[in-house]
Design a protein around this motif. Structure first.
Motif, PDB file in Angstrom:
ATOM      1  N   ARG A 145       0.908  -1.192   0.020  1.00 37.48           N
ATOM      2  CA  ARG A 145       0.087   0.057   0.120  1.00 37.48           C
ATOM      3  C   ARG A 145       1.049   1.342   0.079  1.00 37.48           C
ATOM      4  NH1 ARG A 145      -5.471  -0.693   1.231  1.00 37.48           N
ATOM      5  NH2 ARG A 145      -6.146  -3.008   1.432  1.00 37.48           N
ATOM      6  N   ALA A 202     -12.298   1.053   5.193  1.00 38.67           N
ATOM      7  CA  ALA A 202     -11.170   1.648   4.408  1.00 38.67           C
ATOM      8  C   ALA A 202      -9.884   2.124   5.028  1.00 38.67           C
ATOM      9  CB  ALA A 202     -11.703   2.865   3.516  1.00 38.67           C
ATOM     10  N   ASP A 206      -6.923   2.050  -0.452  1.00 37.13           N
ATOM     11  CA  ASP A 206      -8.230   1.625  -1.029  1.00 37.13           C
ATOM     12  C   ASP A 206      -8.869   2.729  -1.973  1.00 37.13           C
ATOM     13  OD1 ASP A 206      -8.235  -0.666   0.413  1.00 37.13           O
ATOM     14  OD2 ASP A 206      -9.458   0.056   1.943  1.00 37.13           O
ATOM     15  N   SER A 262     -11.296  -2.526  -1.784  1.00 42.82           N
ATOM     16  CA  SER A 262     -10.055  -2.900  -1.402  1.00 42.82           C
ATOM     17  C   SER A 262      -9.468  -3.763  -2.387  1.00 42.82           C
ATOM     18  CB  SER A 262     -10.021  -3.760  -0.222  1.00 42.82           C
ATOM     19  OG  SER A 262      -8.685  -4.168   0.190  1.00 42.82           O
TER      20      SER A 262
END
Length: 265
Positions: A145, A202, A206, A262
């Motif tokens: 991420r 979230a 995302d 996601s």
């Protein structure tokens, strides 16, 4: 101004590869037609039609599900075997805002998302003998991420351009799909990957999707955490969620659907 051709010949088992910085795809076989999309260096495509005067080829980009017309002089044909090899083998994907390689005796500048069809070991050797300046990542390795957010922020201040896929002009949906593609996550047009999560669940990385059912259009935002989001107005920008929501309320109809997705799992 070139006139649009009224007849088209179908083609089968024909393929090509982008061997320039950006390859424009037009809605119709004429330069004053709308820009549908752009291909980046190293991206491959199918060739499935041409105009009767052989000045334009209709192509399809399998990775994004987008197709359009390309001027014949910009077509670089490859064999079906090469096409399948380039799609299925590991390749490196450029992450630098601007990179450069030596190609055909001169420097060619590459943009984020451009593809180098070499394994990491081959690319290391290739850098020494051919010349490459910039950063890249293996496409087969999916980004975490934090890296996804870094990739997204490289497009900060990129101006809006319908059909654009570069830091010099970026389409909203094509831009966000490109960000995820650079990170190693496929996103074919109209088919957003991942799973829905509640807004409360979230986390940074995302994707927020706001669909206007009346206008049949969607708006996207990459959640950065700390109530901040990366989104497209007249340019890519970072703001708090309240500003994004105000923009959506003022620019969408009454029939809307919100989806938090996601994609990275």
């Amino acid at each position: 101004m070139q006139k649009e051709s009224s007849s088209e010949w179908p083609l089968i088992d024909a393929y090509g590869i982008c061997r320039q910085t950006i390859l424009p795809l037009y809605r119709q076989p004429t330069f004053d037609s709308a820009l549908v999309s752009q291909l980046l260096f190293g991206e491959c495509y199918q060739i499935n039609g041409l105009t009767s005067d052989r000045q334009w080829f209709r192509v399809y980009h399998e990775d994004t599900g987008m197709g359009g017309w390309v001027w014949a002089k910009l077509i670089k044909e490859i064999t079906g075997e090469e096409y399948r090899k380039f799609l299925n083998q590991d390749f490196q994907i450029v992450t630098s805002p601007i990179a450069a390689i030596e190609y055909l005796g001169t420097n060619l500048y590459l943009l984020p998302g451009s593809r180098l069809h070499f394994s990491e070991l081959e690319l290391f050797n290739w850098q020494d003998h051919i010349g490459f300046t910039g950063n890249y990542r293996p496409h087969a390795v999916r980004a975490y991420r934090e890296e996804l957010i870094e990739i997204g922020l490289r497009y900060l201040n990129a101006p809006f351009q319908a059909g654009g896929r570069s830091i010099f002009g970026l389409d909203e949906e094509l831009g966000f799909s490109l960000i995820f593609a650079i990170a190693g996550y496929a996103w074919i047009s109209g088919k957003i990957p991942g799973k829905s999560v509640s807004p409360e669940e979230a986390i940074p990385g995302d994707l927020f999707v706001f669909r206007d059912l009346e206008k049949q259009e969607s708006h996207f935002g990459l959640f950065l955490g700390a109530e901040e989001i990366l989104w497209m107005d007249n340019k890519m920008k970072v703001s708090d969620l309240d500003e994004w929501e105000d923009f959506l309320r003022n620019n969408t109809g009454e029939q809307v659907v919100f989806d938090a997705r996601s994609i990275l799992g």
